[in-house]
Design an enzyme around this catalytic site. Structure first.
Site, PDB file in Angstrom:
ATOM      1  N   LYS A 125     107.911  36.305  69.881  1.00 10.49           N
ATOM      2  CA  LYS A 125     106.786  36.639  70.769  1.00 10.49           C
ATOM      3  C   LYS A 125     105.900  35.761  70.394  1.00 10.49           C
ATOM      4  O   LYS A 125     105.868  34.996  69.953  1.00 10.49           O
ATOM      5  CB  LYS A 125     106.670  37.644  69.452  1.00 10.49           C
ATOM      6  N   ASP A 165     102.151  42.774  76.619  1.00  6.42           N
ATOM      7  CA  ASP A 165     102.591  44.282  75.474  1.00  6.42           C
ATOM      8  C   ASP A 165     100.534  44.124  75.850  1.00  6.42           C
ATOM      9  O   ASP A 165      99.903  44.715  76.553  1.00  6.42           O
ATOM     10  CB  ASP A 165     102.269  43.154  74.093  1.00  6.42           C
TER      11      ASP A 165
HETATM   12  P1  NDP Z   1      98.188  49.226  75.857  1.00  9.34           P
HETATM   13  O1  NDP Z   1      97.384  47.914  75.739  1.00  9.34           O
HETATM   14  O2  NDP Z   1      98.736  49.583  77.115  1.00  9.34           O
HETATM   15  O3  NDP Z   1      97.401  50.125  74.990  1.00  9.34           O
HETATM   16  C1  NDP Z   1      97.560  49.950  74.093  1.00  9.34           C
HETATM   17  C2  NDP Z   1      96.791  51.116  73.701  1.00  9.34           C
HETATM   18  O4  NDP Z   1      96.375  51.656  71.978  1.00  9.34           O
HETATM   19  C3  NDP Z   1      95.492  51.272  74.257  1.00  9.34           C
HETATM   20  O5  NDP Z   1      94.508  52.580  74.399  1.00  9.34           O
HETATM   21  C4  NDP Z   1      94.060  50.586  73.158  1.00  9.34           C
HETATM   22  O6  NDP Z   1      93.178  51.295  73.073  1.00  9.34           O
HETATM   23  C5  NDP Z   1      94.675  51.396  72.058  1.00  9.34           C
HETATM   24  N1  NDP Z   1      94.793  50.908  70.698  1.00  9.34           N
HETATM   25  C6  NDP Z   1      94.553  49.521  70.400  1.00  9.34           C
HETATM   26  N2  NDP Z   1      93.800  49.391  69.451  1.00  9.34           N
HETATM   27  C7  NDP Z   1      93.822  50.224  68.558  1.00  9.34           C
HETATM   28  C8  NDP Z   1      93.155  50.413  67.485  1.00  9.34           C
HETATM   29  N3  NDP Z   1      93.159  49.297  66.803  1.00  9.34           N
HETATM   30  N4  NDP Z   1      93.330  51.442  66.688  1.00  9.34           N
HETATM   31  C9  NDP Z   1      93.348  52.817  67.863  1.00  9.34           C
HETATM   32  N5  NDP Z   1      93.628  52.031  69.417  1.00  9.34           N
HETATM   33  C10 NDP Z   1      94.243  51.268  69.647  1.00  9.34           C
HETATM   34  O7  NDP Z   1      99.557  48.748  75.196  1.00  9.34           O
HETATM   35  P2  NDP Z   1     100.942  49.143  75.206  1.00  9.34           P
HETATM   36  O8  NDP Z   1     101.013  50.567  75.508  1.00  9.34           O
HETATM   37  O9  NDP Z   1     101.497  48.658  75.867  1.00  9.34           O
HETATM   38  O10 NDP Z   1     101.204  48.706  73.730  1.00  9.34           O
HETATM   39  C11 NDP Z   1     101.035  49.998  72.767  1.00  9.34           C
HETATM   40  C12 NDP Z   1     101.761  49.715  71.425  1.00  9.34           C
HETATM   41  O11 NDP Z   1     103.366  49.847  71.842  1.00  9.34           O
HETATM   42  C13 NDP Z   1     102.218  48.354  70.591  1.00  9.34           C
HETATM   43  O12 NDP Z   1     102.424  48.224  69.453  1.00  9.34           O
HETATM   44  C14 NDP Z   1     103.044  47.557  71.501  1.00  9.34           C
HETATM   45  O13 NDP Z   1     103.408  46.380  70.327  1.00  9.34           O
HETATM   46  C15 NDP Z   1     103.929  48.897  71.450  1.00  9.34           C
HETATM   47  N6  NDP Z   1     105.043  48.434  72.283  1.00  9.34           N
HETATM   48  C16 NDP Z   1     105.213  48.212  74.255  1.00  9.34           C
HETATM   49  C17 NDP Z   1     105.410  47.975  74.700  1.00  9.34           C
HETATM   50  C18 NDP Z   1     105.639  48.201  76.017  1.00  9.34           C
HETATM   51  O14 NDP Z   1     106.386  47.683  76.997  1.00  9.34           O
HETATM   52  N7  NDP Z   1     104.345  48.099  76.948  1.00  9.34           N
HETATM   53  C19 NDP Z   1     107.127  47.547  74.504  1.00  9.34           C
HETATM   54  C20 NDP Z   1     107.962  47.918  72.809  1.00  9.34           C
HETATM   55  C21 NDP Z   1     106.271  48.416  72.058  1.00  9.34           C
HETATM   56  P3  NDP Z   1      91.614  50.427  73.560  1.00  9.34           P
HETATM   57  O15 NDP Z   1      92.634  50.544  75.298  1.00  9.34           O
HETATM   58  O16 NDP Z   1      90.251  50.691  73.701  1.00  9.34           O
HETATM   59  O17 NDP Z   1      92.205  48.903  73.562  1.00  9.34           O
END
Ligand code: NDP
Length: 444
Positions: A125, A165
């Site tokens: 990571k 991510d």
């Molecule tokens: P994105 O950056 O595409 O989206 C993240 C989302 O979560 C956004 O809507 C963001 O809002 C919101 N967010 C971020 N930080 C916070 C916070 N502190 N409180 C509330 N909302 C928050 O990321 P992903 O969708 O790719 O990833 C989301 C999760 O899934 C993470 O934990 C990641 O590690 C996990 N994951 C992702 C994978 C992937 O393939 N993408 C694979 C496996 C796990 P804002 O736009 O306002 O920041």
């Protein structure tokens, strides 16, 4: 004092100021107790002491110049955690909250998640405290190029293959791939999540969200329930959340909430995903804008109250520790039957216990969100054989992998006396394969 407990105390003492890492290690080691009682060879070979220590940690300076001509300096890192079953594989996260403790928690989890996919990939990571939000394309490109100018020497298609991510989407992957190719003069599958026209895989974008729903669906079927006709609450509106919402909707569910870091929306009629995709994937706007197009929906400032919305199934897909004990009680009080973790470690340990006591079905991230990395492994395979599979082919492979993961973790839970506890099942099933590979490879 048990072997697992001793190692955990050592981890806490040797890694001060890294609570997320401690939390992740504790969660895994505690559930391994029944396995460690019968597999004394793991203790003799120091498997736990070795598995909690990354094989390699790289921390580096990332200097770049912003649009005003000012020099900016961020910190980059890559933690190459475990390569017992394959090349390091795991994402890069760009977010101001990134520090070594977060990357180590994610990297540690990744070892077991990758093992569960049944594909030959180790755990790693990385990331940076760089915040792409509000930065111009040019600034993001200069940052990504500087980041890769150091990272390139540590990665490679047979060594370490990062992906995207939080804060690292197709744009960032493209800029980093371009810089890697320029420095190495090699067009190779060193990153996954690439654009389709330069080596990416169909379904990678959808994979984590779709995979989450495939796995939760297996869990529901096993308990004589289904997505069809159910109300689903999802947090986040990023990559995972959007495609979880899409697949849940395809399976007949109504998704009523989504959020970003400022607040959440509630749409009793079911969220309109075309609007969300336009806001988030195209225009990069805030979720509060949703109610302009859909005035009957509600916008609430702040995220924690999202779990007070009544639902049958909750899918936290935003970030770590976003669903706490109070939220778990609210979900149970409102009749929620299942929680599936789309984000990494979104449910606090207290909330996991409350959900367990409340007999809520619980699919842990390690298994439930493994679809993304599984499809990344499929992207690596396609890159190696210089072929691209169709959407249907990749989607079917993803579905098969998620169904297998559910089967393996539920069987492991049963075998080690904790039937129905998928947290323990996932940890044990993921761990055995890595630990046995480490045993076979000697003390390295
Ligand atoms: P994105 O950056 O595409 O989206 C993240 C989302 O979560 C956004 O809507 C963001 O809002 C919101 N967010 C971020 N930080 C916070 C916070 N502190 N409180 C509330 N909302 C928050 O990321 P992903 O969708 O790719 O990833 C989301 C999760 O899934 C993470 O934990 C990641 O590690 C996990 N994951 C992702 C994978 C992937 O393939 N993408 C694979 C496996 C796990 P804002 O736009 O306002 O920041």
């Amino acid at each position: 004092m048990s072997y697992a407990y001793e190692v955990l105390q050592e981890v806490i003492a040797r890694n001060p100021g890294e609570p997320e890492f401690h939390q992740a290690v504790k969660e895994v080691l505690e559930t391994l107790e029944p396995l460690l009682k019968v597999r004394k060879d793991y203790q003799r070979a120091g498997i736990l002491e070795r598995i909690v220590e990354p094989e390699r940690q790289i921390i580096f300076r990332v200097p770049w110049v912003d649009d005003q001509g000012k020099v900016q300096v961020n910190r980059g890192c890559r933690v190459e955690f475990n390569s017992a079953i394959g090349a390091y594989k795991g994402v890069l996260r760009f977010h101001p909250s990134v520090y070594l403790g977060i990357i180590k928690f994610l990297g540690f989890e990744q070892i077991f998640k990758n093992s569960l996919t049944g594909t030959p990939i180790g755990g790693g990571k990385g990331g940076s405290d760089f915040n792409p939000k509000g930065r111009s394309d040019g600034e993001v490109m200069r940052f990504c190029q500087s980041f890769m100018t150091e990272l390139y020497r540590h990665i490679g298609p047979d060594t370490d293959v990062p992906a995207g991510d939080i804060g690292v989407g197709g744009r960032e992957i493209g800029y980093m791939f371009g810089q890697y190719k320029r420095i190495k003069n090699a067009f190779e599958g060193v990153l996954t999540g690439k654009g389709l026209i330069y080596g990416g895989s169909l379904v990678r974008k959808e994979a984590t969200g779709y995979g989450l729903v495939y796995l939760v669906n297996e869990m529901l079927i096993d308990n004589k329930r289904s997505f069809d006709g159910s109300t689903v609450s999802i947090s986040g509106s990023g990559n995972v959340a959007i495609y979880a919402a899409e697949k849940a909707t395809q399976l007949g569910a109504k998704v009523v909430t989504m959020s970003d870091s400022n607040g959440y929306i509630y749409d009793a009629d079911g969220i309109n995903l075309d609007t969300i995709k336009l806001l988030k994937e195209v225009n990069r706007e805030r979720i509060s804008e949703y109610i302009i197009k859909h005035p009957s929906a509600e916008y609430h400032q702040g995220c924690s109250a999202i779990w007070s919305v009544p639902c049958d199934i909750a899918l936290p897909c935003a970030t770590q520790n976003e669903l706490d004990g109070e939220s778990a009680k609210l979900l149970i009080g409102n009749g929620c039957i299942a929680v599936g973790e789309g984000a990494n470690m979104p449910t606090t340990p207290e909330a996991v216990n409350i959900l367990k006591e409340g007999k809520v079905l619980f699919a842990p991230a390690k298994a439930a969100n493994a679809g993304g990395v599984a499809t990344s492994a499929l992207e690596m395979s396609q890159n190696s054989i210089r072929l691209s599979w169709s959407f249907e082919e990749v989607d079917q492979k993803l579905k098969d992998i998620m169904v297998d993961i559910y089967k393996n973790i539920s069987e492991a839970a049963k075998e080690y006396g904790c039937e129905g506890d998928l947290v323990a099942g996932a940890n044990i099933a993921g761990f055995i394969k890595v630990a046995d590979a480490m045993l076979a490879q000697g003390i390295v």
